[in-house]
Each structure stands twice: as structure tokens, then as C-alpha cells.
Enzyme design. Structure first.
Site, PDB file in Angstrom:
ATOM      1  N   LYS A 145       0.854  -1.195   0.000  1.00 48.59           N
ATOM      2  CA  LYS A 145       0.000   0.000   0.000  1.00 48.59           C
ATOM      3  C   LYS A 145       0.887   1.241   0.000  1.00 48.59           C
ATOM      4  O   LYS A 145       1.008   1.959   0.997  1.00 48.59           O
ATOM      5  CB  LYS A 145      -0.952  -0.026   1.197  1.00 48.59           C
ATOM      6  N   GLU A 177      -7.958  -5.615  -9.854  1.00 49.45           N
ATOM      7  CA  GLU A 177      -8.701  -4.922  -8.799  1.00 49.45           C
ATOM      8  C   GLU A 177      -9.189  -3.599  -9.349  1.00 49.45           C
ATOM      9  O   GLU A 177      -9.060  -3.329 -10.547  1.00 49.45           O
ATOM     10  CB  GLU A 177      -7.809  -4.709  -7.574  1.00 49.45           C
ATOM     11  N   LEU A 201      -3.991  -5.567  -3.950  1.00 54.10           N
ATOM     12  CA  LEU A 201      -3.796  -5.256  -2.541  1.00 54.10           C
ATOM     13  C   LEU A 201      -4.572  -6.259  -1.693  1.00 54.10           C
ATOM     14  O   LEU A 201      -5.710  -6.610  -2.029  1.00 54.10           O
ATOM     15  CB  LEU A 201      -4.317  -3.842  -2.245  1.00 54.10           C
TER      16      LEU A 201
END
Length: 282
Positions: A145, A177, A201
Site C-alpha cells: 500500500k 482490482e 492489494l
């Protein structure tokens, strides 16, 4: 206070905080972050967010001068300084402050930043999102992240300019994603989401949707799916800390989802009950 900013021990209103020019986040985006929401001053799934934050730091060789317990106590204390307990909670660490140089000294002291502001969540589960797809040209650190979000910014702006809610990334038609969310599908009674690898993530809401699906007796599958498989799915679900289980109605102008409303409602009810239970005041 209506909102709050924290930087290495200093606390001000968000609009008043000043950060050193030579903070490496300024030049390189050299840092990581995490974020969640709080209700009644209780940060949702805080332990999961702390675990991911410390893992992200380790993956880019940032050595914090604070422990997980210390950060937990700080975040909880900061929540109490706000006028409302319903908050968006963001925290980040940069590698430190130094004259611009791609290489860095191992002795740099990391800079810890936090900001909090009022948040109003919509868990009515009535709204269905409209999305667009785009090739995933991001680098191969998607599982970390990091602060390096320029591709996400540009993709999100493209969606916003078209009146859309999110972007779905794909690599050679494999769905990865969204720009700031995970994406999953319900198909033939199975909850399916992409596997944890360097393309996505490890979302906290994603994790709990898997657990809630299992608790409801759904089959679950962590396996890649394509854009076409997504478009043909019974339901398409976007998940993030601020939008735990948001269904989708349209992708690239094509109607999707709406074919398994019963399982979708069960999943929404289950994860929202978990949210309210965890953030209730005894």
C-alpha cells in the site's frame, strides 16, 4: 476539533499542518499508508490495518521507530479529540526527511502522519455502482500500500469525468482490482475473488467477505477471472473499508449483476452486522 492532522507528534487542524519540504514522500512518494473508518470512535478492523501497514513498511525497508501497540494507542487517542466519533482515519509513514537523493541512509528517522475527518457511511445497500474497465499499467508492487498512486489517480479521474464510480483494472483480460477497491463476483453460488499476489492489494474488506461467505455456507474460490467472466457473473461486488460490499449494475455501459440478489443481501447483511457489532459502544 472538526478535523485533525498529526505529524511526528504535532497536532493541528488539517488545513494548518505543514510538512517539511525534504520529506521523501514529496519527491518520491517514498512511503506507505493505510486507512479505515471509525464509528463511535472505534476504528473498524484496526488490527488488520495495523498488520498490513507494518507489512507494507517491511516490504519497502522502512524501519519504524514506533511499535504496533504505540501506533494503536496513538490512533485511538486521536479519535477522542474529534467532535464526532464517525471518522475517516488515514495514517502514513514516509522514509524520512533528507536532501533529494534516490538512495537513502539506513539511519533516516521515518515521518509518521495521520489525518482524521468526519465520515458518513452509506450502508443502505441500495445503490449499485457503475464502472469502466481499463488496462492495468501499474507497476508490480500492487500488494504494497504505497503512496505511488498516479495511475490510480488518472484512472479514477477518467471514470469521474464520465459520471462513473470506479475503474476495473485488467492485465491481458485478467481482472486484478479497482483503482481504490477490490472486486469480486458471485457466480453459480460461489463467491470468487482474485488470489493474493503482487497484482492486488490484500484488502481488509476482501478478507472479511471471504470469511462471511464461508460462514453463510457459500463456496469460495480465490482464483483469477476474466473481464468476460465478470460481465457474465450473477453479481459483481466492489469492496473497500468505506464501502464493504457494494454491488455493481453497469460496466462499460453494459448491464451486469442483479441475478443473485438473495445471496448478495445475505452477504451485505452479514458484513454490515459485523461492522455495527464491532463499532457499537457497550
Amino acid at each position: 476539533m472538526e478535523d485533525l492532522a498529526y505529524y511526528n507528534g504535532k497536532i493541528t487542524r488539517l488545513s494548518e499542518m505543514m510538512v517539511p519540504f525534504n520529506d521523501r514522500s514529496h519527491f518520491f512518494g517514498d512511503g506507505v499508508y493505510d486507512a479505515s473508518v471509525a464509528r463511535n470512535g472505534i476504528i473498524f478492523k484496526l488490527e488488520d490495518h495495523l498488520d498490513r501497514f507494518f507489512n507494507s513498511m517491511a516490504l519497502i525497508d522502512i524501519q519504524p521507530d514506533f511499535t504496533k501497540d504505540e501506533l494503536r494507542e496513538l490512533l485511538q487517542a486521536l479519535c477522542q479529540k474529534l467532535d464526532t466519533g464517525d471518522l475517516f482515519v488515514y495514517f502514513q509513514v514516509s522514509r524520512g526527511t533528507a536532501i533529494r537523493n534516490h538512495s537513502y541512509a539506513q539511519t533516516l528517522k521515518p515521518n509518521l502522519s495521520v489525518y482524521m475527518l468526519p465520515w458518513t457511511g452509506d450502508f443502505s445497500s441500495q445503490k449499485r455502482l457503475k464502472l469502466m474497465t481499463t488496462p492495468d499499467h501499474r507497476f508490480e508492487f500492487c500488494h504494497i500500500k504505497t503512496l505511488n498512486l498516479l495511475p490510480n489517480v488518472l484512472a479514477s479521474q477518467a471514470a469521474t469525468s464520465q459520471g462513473l464510480d470506479e475503474v476495473v483494472y485488467h492485465r491481458d483480460q485478467r481482472v486484478t482490482e479497482c483503482a481504490h477497491s477490490n472486486i469480486s463476483i458471485l457466480i453459480n453460488g460461489v463467491f470468487q475473488t482474485a488470489p493474493l499476489d503482487h497484482w492486488i492489494l490484500p484488502g481488509i474488506a476482501r478478507k472479511y467477505l471471504l470469511l462471511m461467505s464461508q460462514a453463510l455456507g457459500f463456496d469460495v474460490l480465490e482464483h483469477p477471472f476474466t473481464v468476460e467472466e465478470m460481465l457474465a457473473a450473477d453479481e459483481v461486488i466492489v469492496s473497500s473499508s468505506g464501502s464493504l460490499c457494494a454491488p455493481v449494475s453497469e460496466i462499460d455501459g453494459r448491464a451486469v449483476g442483479g441475478r443473485d440478489p438473495e445471496r448478495l443481501q445475505q452477504l451485505q447483511d452479514k458484513i454490515y452486522q459485523d461492522f455495527f457489532k464491532e463499532t457499537d459502544i457497550d
